[in-house]
Design an enzyme around this catalytic site. Structure first.
Site, short mmCIF file in Angstrom:
data_model
loop_
_atom_site.label_atom_id
_atom_site.label_comp_id
_atom_site.label_asym_id
_atom_site.label_seq_id
_atom_site.Cartn_x
_atom_site.Cartn_y
_atom_site.Cartn_z
CB SER A 15 43.06 16.09 37.49
OG SER A 15 43.63 15.69 38.72
CG ASP A 185 45.69 19.54 46.09
OD1 ASP A 185 46.85 19.32 45.68
OD2 ASP A 185 44.69 19.46 45.36
CG HIS A 188 45.34 18.61 41.81
ND1 HIS A 188 44.51 18.37 42.89
CD2 HIS A 188 44.79 17.95 40.76
CE1 HIS A 188 43.50 17.61 42.50
NE2 HIS A 188 43.66 17.33 41.22
#
Length: 208
Positions: A15, A185, A188
């Site tokens: 991601s 977090d 990310h």
């Protein structure tokens, strides 16, 4: 600088690389890949580089292996930039520990993928360290991340690859600022966190 005119730059990973490239931020994503592309193109328009983002959110090295032929080798890169490992570690600390990838499997699988890509395409490699945006090295997930990053550094030496020390880049800013400035977090990054990554890639590639 080591980039040459007309080269094809392919980025692959999870991601952090994906960053919306398959939907709202197509085709390059809204993260470090887009920043690296924009800055390299702006500083060196004469190079006329091609840029491809093949990140997929949630990927581990196992997922990368399943799509390697289509998303890495078939793209015929001159440079293949790989950033993978964050989910391999993170899953161990979440609700899907059966999907975590142990360090021996991680190293074995990643080495095999890199060898296949180099043998099939003759590409040069850019290997980015997995990272955890946490200054305390005794935190278990940070300690594990350091171990996996050491694997990547070793593979970079083995393959004569460009090595991007992403964790070190975050450690530099964490020395004077809290982790929440860079990510909610610790995984990310916000846009400034992606800029930290992009800066590390530009430095490793000798782009000025």
């Amino acid at each position: 600088m080591i980039l040459r005119t007309g080269q094809r730059m392919v980025f692959i990973g999870d991601s952090i690389t994906d960053c919306g490239r398959r939907d709202v931020a197509a085709p390059y994503g809204s993260g470090y890949v887009s920043l690296v592309r924009a800055l390299v193109d702006a500083r060196h328009p004469e190079l006329e580089l091609e840029w491809v983002n093949r990140g997929v959110g949630g990927d581990t090295v196992r997922d990368l292996a399943a799509r390697w032929d289509d998303d890495a080798i078939a793209e015929r890169p001159d440079w293949l930039a790989v950033l993978i490992g964050i989910n391999d570690i993170w899953r161990h600390y979440g609700d899907r520990p059966d999907e975590a990838v142990g360090i021996e499997e991680y190293e074995r699988t990643l080495r095999d993928l890199l060898r296949r890509a180099v043998d099939a395409t003759g590409c040069r490699l850019i290997l980015g360290d997995p990272f955890f945006i946490e200054a305390d090295r005794s935190v278990p997930q940070r300690a594990d991340t350091d171990r996996y990053a050491a694997v990547v550094a070793g593979l970079a030496t083995e393959f004569d690859a460009v090595h991007v020390p992403n964790q070190a880049a975050f450690d530099r800013v964490l020395a004077v600022s809290p982790a929440t400035r860079w990510a909610d977090d610790r995984v990310h990054p916000h846009l400034p966190g992606h800029a930290v990554l992009a800066d590390a890639y530009l430095s490793a590639l000798g782009v000025s």
